[in-house]
Design a protein around this motif. Structure first.
Motif, mmCIF file in Angstrom:
data_model
loop_
_atom_site.group_PDB
_atom_site.id
_atom_site.type_symbol
_atom_site.label_atom_id
_atom_site.label_comp_id
_atom_site.label_asym_id
_atom_site.label_seq_id
_atom_site.Cartn_x
_atom_site.Cartn_y
_atom_site.Cartn_z
ATOM 1 N N GLY A 188 0.806 -1.214 0.000
ATOM 2 C CA GLY A 188 0.000 0.000 0.000
ATOM 3 C C GLY A 188 0.834 1.256 0.000
ATOM 4 N N ASP A 189 1.935 1.234 -0.706
ATOM 5 C CA ASP A 189 2.935 2.307 -0.661
ATOM 6 C C ASP A 189 2.731 3.270 -1.831
ATOM 7 O OD1 ASP A 189 5.135 3.871 -0.209
ATOM 8 O OD2 ASP A 189 6.566 2.211 -0.103
ATOM 9 N N TYR A 190 2.268 4.481 -1.538
ATOM 10 C CA TYR A 190 2.068 5.497 -2.576
ATOM 11 C C TYR A 190 3.189 6.525 -2.596
ATOM 12 C CZ TYR A 190 -2.603 3.488 -2.703
ATOM 13 O OH TYR A 190 -3.647 2.613 -2.808
ATOM 14 N N ASP A 191 4.141 6.414 -1.683
ATOM 15 C CA ASP A 191 5.208 7.406 -1.562
ATOM 16 C C ASP A 191 6.578 6.869 -1.957
ATOM 17 O OD1 ASP A 191 3.470 9.429 -0.583
ATOM 18 O OD2 ASP A 191 3.538 8.512 1.413
ATOM 19 N N TRP A 192 6.630 5.623 -2.406
ATOM 20 C CA TRP A 192 7.905 5.053 -2.831
ATOM 21 C C TRP A 192 8.475 5.857 -3.999
ATOM 22 C CZ3 TRP A 192 8.851 1.217 -7.118
ATOM 23 C CH2 TRP A 192 10.170 0.736 -7.102
ATOM 24 N N VAL A 193 9.748 6.182 -3.900
ATOM 25 C CA VAL A 193 10.442 6.874 -4.985
ATOM 26 C C VAL A 193 11.078 5.806 -5.867
ATOM 27 C CG1 VAL A 193 12.220 8.544 -5.584
ATOM 28 C CG2 VAL A 193 10.845 8.881 -3.514
ATOM 29 N N GLY A 194 10.537 5.621 -7.056
ATOM 30 C CA GLY A 194 10.908 4.465 -7.856
ATOM 31 C C GLY A 194 11.866 4.713 -8.998
ATOM 32 N N HIS A 195 12.460 5.902 -9.109
ATOM 33 C CA HIS A 195 13.244 6.172 -10.317
ATOM 34 C C HIS A 195 14.551 5.376 -10.367
ATOM 35 C CE1 HIS A 195 16.064 8.894 -8.207
ATOM 36 N NE2 HIS A 195 15.012 9.482 -7.666
ATOM 37 N N ARG A 196 15.122 5.016 -9.224
ATOM 38 C CA ARG A 196 16.334 4.189 -9.264
ATOM 39 C C ARG A 196 16.014 2.813 -9.841
ATOM 40 N NH1 ARG A 196 18.332 0.259 -6.022
ATOM 41 N NH2 ARG A 196 20.581 -0.143 -6.230
ATOM 42 N N SER A 197 14.947 2.194 -9.349
ATOM 43 C CA SER A 197 14.544 0.891 -9.875
ATOM 44 C C SER A 197 14.104 0.992 -11.331
ATOM 45 C CB SER A 197 13.406 0.308 -9.027
ATOM 46 O OG SER A 197 13.860 -0.046 -7.738
ATOM 47 N N GLN A 198 13.421 2.074 -11.684
ATOM 48 C CA GLN A 198 12.961 2.229 -13.067
ATOM 49 C C GLN A 198 14.131 2.327 -14.031
ATOM 50 O OE1 GLN A 198 9.630 2.017 -14.056
ATOM 51 N NE2 GLN A 198 10.731 1.725 -15.999
ATOM 52 N N SER A 199 15.191 2.987 -13.607
ATOM 53 C CA SER A 199 16.384 3.074 -14.453
ATOM 54 C C SER A 199 16.966 1.685 -14.708
ATOM 55 C CB SER A 199 17.427 3.974 -13.781
ATOM 56 O OG SER A 199 18.607 4.026 -14.546
ATOM 57 N N GLN A 200 16.988 0.859 -13.680
ATOM 58 C CA GLN A 200 17.447 -0.521 -13.851
ATOM 59 C C GLN A 200 16.530 -1.287 -14.805
ATOM 60 O OE1 GLN A 200 17.258 -1.889 -9.796
ATOM 61 N NE2 GLN A 200 19.365 -1.298 -9.334
ATOM 62 N N LEU A 201 15.232 -1.131 -14.614
ATOM 63 C CA LEU A 201 14.262 -1.843 -15.444
ATOM 64 C C LEU A 201 14.336 -1.395 -16.902
ATOM 65 C CD1 LEU A 201 11.252 -1.823 -12.967
ATOM 66 C CD2 LEU A 201 12.493 -3.855 -13.739
ATOM 67 N N ASP A 202 14.601 -0.114 -17.121
ATOM 68 C CA ASP A 202 14.742 0.385 -18.489
ATOM 69 C C ASP A 202 15.949 -0.252 -19.174
ATOM 70 O OD1 ASP A 202 12.527 1.975 -18.131
ATOM 71 O OD2 ASP A 202 13.666 3.828 -17.796
#
Length: 277
Positions: A188-202
């Motif tokens: 239920g996490d709406y405040d997670w900052v996901g850009h580090r993981s997104q860079s990996q996923l990209d």
């Protein structure tokens, strides 16, 4: 030693690996069990690992809720601070080295896709890792003052082992001075900052796109059905490739054609496969 049925499947899996041009490792929580990390399968497994929470009747999903960083930060950091120290002190088991060796000799290389936040793959020398749920070794502001992410290196949280609550000064955000939290996607996490993981996923997705015509083999390890992110990624990636090898002592079933089920522990399966190939 494996019984005859797994031996047949081990032979099939070894054949898939021998024909691979590229290797994708999809790993869930079961990957770390052979390193001595606790198995949180079900409430009973979680409470065996953390008895103080059993006395309070708190389940994993209830503790892994970002609301505690606002309402009871000592409880929140007691849980995550203990896990941070545990993961830092854990030595990756030999199966990590086997997987890395396999990938290093393939012409199209290797990636890891994992829901684990423990950093064990990086500790074992893997460089191409996509952490879809973030990492406990990185922090963000609990109050969302910015989307900054920073390393948790050097952070040590003091914990009372009788209560599993943090004591003393809690981690703070260098931007606003408020409370910091792990850069992990919680329930239920709406405040997670996901850009580090997104860079990996990209970067991972770009590698996948470059594999057209290559024989990609997927090795899925310790990924259950309760949170099926890793299993779905493994099935999607393997659908048009060289096959799926699913290693799981409890839920090994594979439902599509070029799939191999290995109802073994991670280390047993990888050791046997390495001997065969």
């Amino acid at each position: 030693m494996p019984d005859p049925a797994p031996r047949t499947e081990l032979a099939r899996a070894a054949e898939l690996l021998r024909g691979a041009d590229a290797l994708l490792v999809c790993a869930g929580a079961g990957m770390g069990v052979d390193s001595g990390l606790p198995d949180f399968r079900g409430d009973a497994g979680f409470w065996r690992a953390y008895p103080p929470y059993a006395a309070l009747g708190l389940r994993f999903a209830e503790l892994a809720d970002p609301v505690h960083f606002a309402e009871d930060p000592a409880l929140a950091w007691g849980f995550y601070g203990h896990r941070l120290a545990l993961y830092r002190s854990t030595v990756p088991h030999a199966g990590f080295g086997i997987l890395r060796k396999w990938g290093e000799r393939l012409p199209r290389g290797q990636w890891v896709f994992t829901s684990n936040v423990d950093g064990q793959f990086q500790s074992a020398g893997f460089e191409r890792v996509a952490e879809c749920h973030g990492s406990i070794h990185h922090l963000q502001c609990a109050g969302s003052c910015s989307d900054d992410i920073w390393s948790a290196e050097g952070l040590a949280v003091q914990i009372d082992p009788a209560t599993m609550r943090a004591v003393g000064e809690l981690p703070s955000c260098p931007g606003c001075g408020g409370l910091a939290r792990p850069n992990i996607l919680m329930f239920g996490d709406y405040d997670w900052v996901g850009h580090r993981s997104q860079s990996q996923l990209d970067a991972y997705t770009a590698w996948r796109r470059e594999l057209r015509g290559a024989n990609l083999v997927v090795v899925e390890i310790g990924a259950g059905q309760a949170v099926p992110t890793v299993r779905r990624q493994a099935e999607l990636a393997s659908a048009a490739g060289g096959g799926l090898i699913r290693i799981n002592p409890r839920e090994p079933e594979v439902r599509h054609g070029r799939g191999v089920s290995l109802p073994l522990t991670c280390l047993d399966a990888l050791t046997e496969l390495d001997r065969l190939i």
